[in-house]
Design a protein around this motif. Structure first.
Motif, PDB file in Angstrom:
ATOM      1  N   SER A 371       0.844  -1.198   0.000  1.00  4.73           N
ATOM      2  CA  SER A 371       0.000   0.000   0.000  1.00  4.73           C
ATOM      3  C   SER A 371       0.880   1.248   0.000  1.00  4.73           C
ATOM      4  CB  SER A 371      -0.900   0.006   1.229  1.00  4.73           C
ATOM      5  OG  SER A 371      -0.117   0.190   2.404  1.00  4.73           O
ATOM      6  N   VAL A 372       0.322   2.363  -0.439  1.00  7.11           N
ATOM      7  CA  VAL A 372       1.089   3.607  -0.469  1.00  7.11           C
ATOM      8  C   VAL A 372       1.578   3.996   0.928  1.00  7.11           C
ATOM      9  CG1 VAL A 372       0.993   6.080  -0.973  1.00  7.11           C
ATOM     10  CG2 VAL A 372       0.038   4.436  -2.609  1.00  7.11           C
ATOM     11  N   PRO A 373       0.737   3.949   1.986  1.00  4.40           N
ATOM     12  CA  PRO A 373       1.250   4.271   3.320  1.00  4.40           C
ATOM     13  C   PRO A 373       2.389   3.340   3.752  1.00  4.40           C
ATOM     14  CG  PRO A 373      -1.140   4.318   3.337  1.00  4.40           C
ATOM     15  CD  PRO A 373      -0.732   3.744   2.012  1.00  4.40           C
ATOM     16  N   PHE A 374       2.275   2.062   3.427  1.00  3.72           N
ATOM     17  CA  PHE A 374       3.338   1.101   3.754  1.00  3.72           C
ATOM     18  C   PHE A 374       4.648   1.516   3.095  1.00  3.72           C
ATOM     19  CE2 PHE A 374       5.771  -2.560   2.218  1.00  3.72           C
ATOM     20  CZ  PHE A 374       6.081  -3.210   3.408  1.00  3.72           C
ATOM     21  N   MET A 375       4.583   1.812   1.793  1.00  3.59           N
ATOM     22  CA  MET A 375       5.807   2.162   1.074  1.00  3.59           C
ATOM     23  C   MET A 375       6.361   3.508   1.514  1.00  3.59           C
ATOM     24  SD  MET A 375       5.328   0.597  -2.742  1.00  3.59           S
ATOM     25  CE  MET A 375       3.923   1.629  -3.170  1.00  3.59           C
ATOM     26  N   GLU A 376       5.479   4.452   1.800  1.00  6.66           N
ATOM     27  CA  GLU A 376       5.960   5.742   2.299  1.00  6.66           C
ATOM     28  C   GLU A 376       6.750   5.565   3.588  1.00  6.66           C
ATOM     29  OE1 GLU A 376       2.599   8.908   0.652  1.00  6.66           O
ATOM     30  OE2 GLU A 376       2.311   7.941   2.595  1.00  6.66           O
ATOM     31  N   SER A 377       6.256   4.710   4.472  1.00  4.93           N
ATOM     32  CA  SER A 377       6.931   4.447   5.738  1.00  4.93           C
ATOM     33  C   SER A 377       8.284   3.793   5.510  1.00  4.93           C
ATOM     34  CB  SER A 377       6.055   3.551   6.617  1.00  4.93           C
ATOM     35  OG  SER A 377       6.755   3.123   7.764  1.00  4.93           O
ATOM     36  N   VAL A 378       8.329   2.781   4.638  1.00  6.38           N
ATOM     37  CA  VAL A 378       9.583   2.062   4.392  1.00  6.38           C
ATOM     38  C   VAL A 378      10.598   2.959   3.687  1.00  6.38           C
ATOM     39  CG1 VAL A 378      10.638   0.111   3.188  1.00  6.38           C
ATOM     40  CG2 VAL A 378       8.461  -0.191   4.358  1.00  6.38           C
TER      41      VAL A 378
END
Length: 406
Positions: A371-378
């Protein structure tokens, strides 16, 4: 090229479009589907309801205006859009109505602030930008048609096998109905289905990552069943595939596409996935094991628990049997059985500690999908660990997402 005055107007007004990007995007699609309802056969209506498509359009418009004198700086964005357009079958003759409608949307939203001078300047800019897109997409069409087993438009495939991978994910093994050869692809790419669902007034296009390494006489896609959550509608196509499509059924697909692919060097690779984001990274993992038996690869996956963990046994087996493969699993909501059987390495989410522990000592390529939030965090965590931006690659299942932009 655009003249100096037109360029100045476009660049100076681009921030205004950004400020009103959401409203412009929403108005654009209202007008577009009224003028050309046949385009409802192309655009993802679930994304329309979620407002995702509108955000994607607005980003592209603003970015193109901001970089109108240096579109080469937007090459990654343009290439990604070109690949999706080729997969969807977007043609040159469809660009004019999009441009006309976009200018009308800008005028409707900005009102008197959208002077004739501004609208004329953006009209010229759109023509210039669309010519770039059309040329690049024509090259992609010619390339895939010329490849062994390649094809244009949509081709019928038979579901040779349907296999559950987790409580949410099912794999579909696809063989061509005509029995002829199929185009090869690069790990990380996707197929695009044109779903013809009896009670739906329009066809539905969806991109699904190929979840197996290339080199077989079949394609495999692995699809998560998308249930309705809060205000988000259920996935029309994923429910259709899970509930109604069976072995022996015929489905339409365009040829493999996508720019999310492995670098050809021999640097270590770190694959980081969240949920269904595992699919393109699994293809990459399998290709690395088959093609580069000495190349180090670390596979990091985050999901709720073993019930939602697709391909867990396959990855675990590779990690046990291949010295080059390391695996790290994070469960955010493990079951008691998961805990007692030590099925995961960390309870919780991927954090700085996890990434520090698996980060290669030297240069490496990092591939993310989720997900976009997941990738933003990573991405933020990797940048905090001084991983160069150019070493971080990602795939988004949203229409368009640009992470860590400066």
């Amino acid at each position: 090229m655009l003249d100096a005055k037109t360029t100045e107007i476009v660049k100076s007004t681009a921030p205004v479009l950004k400020q009103h990007s959401s409203q412009i995007g929403k108005r654009f699609y209202e007008l577009l589907f009224r003028k050309a309802p046949e385009l409802l056969n192309v655009f993802n209506q679930s994304n329309q309801k979620r407002g995702i498509q509108q955000e994607a359009l607005a980003y592209v418009v603003y970015a193109a205006g901001e970089h109108i004198t240096d579109l080469e700086s937007l090459t990654p964005v343009i290439r990604r859009i070109n690949e999706k357009h080729r997969a969807l079958g977007i043609k040159a003759e469809q660009y004019p109505i999009v441009g006309e409608t976009l200018l009308q949307a800008v005028k409707d939203v900005l009102g008197d602030a959208a002077t004739d001078e501004i609208i004329n300047a953006w009209g010229q800019a759109y023509g210039y930008i669309s010519d770039v897109f059309i040329r690049m997409e024509e090259e992609l069409y010619k390339k895939i048609e010329a490849e062994p087993g390649g094809w244009s438009g949509y081709r019928r495939f038979i579901v040779d096998k349907k296999e559950m991978e987790s409580s949410e994910v099912t794999s579909f093994y696809l063989k061509p109905e005509d029995g002829e050869a199929i185009a090869s692809y690069k790990a990380g790419q996707y197929l695009t289905i044109k779903a013809e669902i009896s009670e739906e007034p329009y066809t539905h296009m969806r991109h699904y990552s190929l979840s197996e390494a290339p080199g077989r006489d079949y394609y495999r896609i692995s699809v998560k069943r998308e249930d309705a959550v809060h205000n988000d509608p259920e996935g029309i196509v994923s429910h259709y595939l899970h509930d109604r499509v069976q072995r022996g059924d015929s489905l339409l697909f365009s040829a493999p596409a996508g720019d999310f692919i492995l670098s050809p060097d021999d640097l270590p690779v770190v694959l980081i996935s969240g949920g269904i984001g595992i699919t393109p990274l699994l293809s990459m993992l399998n290709e690395i094991v088959n093609k580069w038996p000495q190349r180090e690869v670390t596979f990091v996956h985050a999901t709720s628990n073993s019930q939602t963990h697709a391909f867990q046994s396959h990855v675990a087996e590779l990690a046990q049997s291949r010295d080059q493969v390391k695996s790290y699993v994070c469960y955010s909501s493990p079951t008691e059985e998961d805990r007692s059987n030590h099925r995961f390495d960390k309870e919780g989410r991927i954090d700085k500690e996890v990434l520090t522990s698996i980060k290669p000592s030297g240069p490496a390529n990092y591939y993310l999908c989720g997900s976009v939030p997941f990738m933003e965090s990573v991405v933020k965590l990797l940048r905090d660990l001084n991983v160069p931006k150019e070493d971080i690659h990602y795939e988004s299942f949203s229409p368009l997402a640009m992470l860590d932009e400066e």
